[in-house]
Design a protein around this motif. Structure first.
Motif, PDB file in Angstrom:
ATOM      1  N   HIS A  91      60.347  93.114  52.631  1.00 28.45           N
ATOM      2  CA  HIS A  91      60.859  91.843  52.108  1.00 28.45           C
ATOM      3  C   HIS A  91      59.967  91.416  50.948  1.00 28.45           C
ATOM      4  O   HIS A  91      59.035  92.136  50.596  1.00 28.45           O
ATOM      5  N   HIS A  93      58.102  88.509  50.348  1.00 25.15           N
ATOM      6  CA  HIS A  93      56.931  87.628  50.416  1.00 25.15           C
ATOM      7  C   HIS A  93      55.743  88.283  49.701  1.00 25.15           C
ATOM      8  O   HIS A  93      55.635  89.511  49.647  1.00 25.15           O
ATOM      9  N   ASN A  95      52.723  88.789  50.379  1.00 27.18           N
ATOM     10  CA  ASN A  95      51.828  89.698  51.090  1.00 27.18           C
ATOM     11  C   ASN A  95      52.507  91.034  51.423  1.00 27.18           C
ATOM     12  O   ASN A  95      51.983  91.826  52.210  1.00 27.18           O
ATOM     13  N   HIS A  96      53.657  91.266  50.830  1.00 23.41           N
ATOM     14  CA  HIS A  96      54.330  92.559  50.911  1.00 23.41           C
ATOM     15  C   HIS A  96      54.649  93.079  49.508  1.00 23.41           C
ATOM     16  O   HIS A  96      54.714  94.282  49.291  1.00 23.41           O
ATOM     17  N   HIS A 154      63.069  88.892  59.731  1.00 24.43           N
ATOM     18  CA  HIS A 154      61.658  88.536  59.536  1.00 24.43           C
ATOM     19  C   HIS A 154      61.052  88.066  60.861  1.00 24.43           C
ATOM     20  O   HIS A 154      61.759  87.617  61.759  1.00 24.43           O
TER      21      HIS A 154
HETATM   22 ZN   LIG Z   1      56.970  87.562  55.378  1.00 24.31          ZN
END
Ligand SMILES: [Zn+2]
Length: 306
Positions: A91, A93, A95-96, A154
């Motif tokens: 996804h 976000h 931190n990805h 998620h």
């Molecule tokens: Zn996330």
């Protein structure tokens, strides 16, 4: 991007974990990255349902607000990532996804991800022919490698109050503030290498009917606490996927702690996850990888840790 490499002679696959949901997986010829995140920033606030980030003892780094633009830790990335053929995003976000543009531009890899994830790539100038935007359900043939995109969900953060309906629109120009990195939908991936099928996730949830009947030899299972929000998370996933021979814990750490910080509390919790696996699949080989650890899996499913 095709690279001039050959398969490992013994048919092994090598998996390297970089903390959070970040992986490098290679059969010698192809190198697949999942959610390659190295920056491990501290943030303040709880946008996207994230808990405010506590500092690791001795961590003097600033906590960024979601309005801020944070540069990628390119020094760490460049130390670990020299090449890639495919970058998969669970996804969008930060931190990805936030370190993906640097890696995509450096390696020329295909970037497989949602409309949002690929719009982030566009915002940073990743070349259009590299982008493989998906909506879930695709099963794409890349020659000697194929990738099935698994519609997923998620993590149910903050005791199930999590909901991020946002998408990242087209037409943005990077660099982007953290708040621009909306979820944009979540996927798992089934990657079929020559001797190995690996099912991987980057968030602590899944849709049972979307994984039912898959028979991966290896599964990467996000294993931090939010999994406990999901009804029989570990048991249902492993049974639906035919009890994979190798079960790897991923996304187990405190990802706002810098590399090298004490993760013993997170590790202790991940061991509870491993106990859940043992109850359902006592014959499975299990790995709880440390940061930067590389291990191999042979075609028969034997795990070799260095
Ligand atoms: Zn996330």
């Amino acid at each position: 991007m095709s690279v001039d490499r050959t398969y490992f002679e013994d048919g092994r696959i090598e998996l390297t974990h970089y903390g959070s949901a970040a992986w490098k997986i290679t059969d010698g010829k192809h190198t697949v990255l999942l959610d390659p995140y190295f920056t491990r920033l501290r943030y303040s606030g709880n946008r996207f349902g994230m808990l405010p980030a506590n500092a690791a003892p001795g961590d003097e780094r600033p906590a960024y607000s979601f309005d801020e633009i944070v540069p990628s830790d390119t020094e760490t990335i460049d130390r670990h990532i020299q090449e890639a053929t495919h970058v998969l995003l669970s996804h969008a976000h930060f931190n990805h996804c936030m370190d993906m543009p640097h890696i995509a531009k450096k390696t020329g890899a295909h970037v497989v991800g949602s409309y949002s994830a690929t719009n982030i790539a566009r915002a940073y100038g990743v070349a259009e022919p590299q982008l493989v935007p998906v909506r879930g359900g695709e099963d794409y043939d890349f020659g000697e490698l194929s990738i099935r995109v698994i519609p997923s969900l998620h993590s149910a953060l903050c005791d199930k109050c999590y909901f991020d309906a946002g998408i990242v629109p087209e037409g943005l120009r990077g660099p982007l503030p953290l708040k621009a990195f909306s979820e944009g939908g979540t996927f798992g991936y089934l990657v079929r290498f020559r001797h190995h099928e690996i099912l991987m996730f980057g968030s602590m949830n899944y849709i049972e009917r979307e994984v039912q009947g898959l028979t991966p030899s290896i599964v990467l299972v996000p294993s931090a606490r939010p999994r406990l929000q999901i009804f029989r998370y570990t048991e249902r996933l492993l049974r639906a996927t035919g009890l994979p021979k190798v079960v790897v814990a991923t996304h187990w750490d405190v990802q706002t702690f810098p590399y090298g910080a004490d993760q013993s509390s997170a590790l202790a919790h991940a061991e509870i996850f491993q106990e859940e696996v043992r109850r359902v699949a006592p014959a499975a080989a299990q790995v709880l990888p440390r940061h930067f650890e590389t291990f191999s899996v042979l075609p028969g499913g034997q795990v070799v840790r260095r």
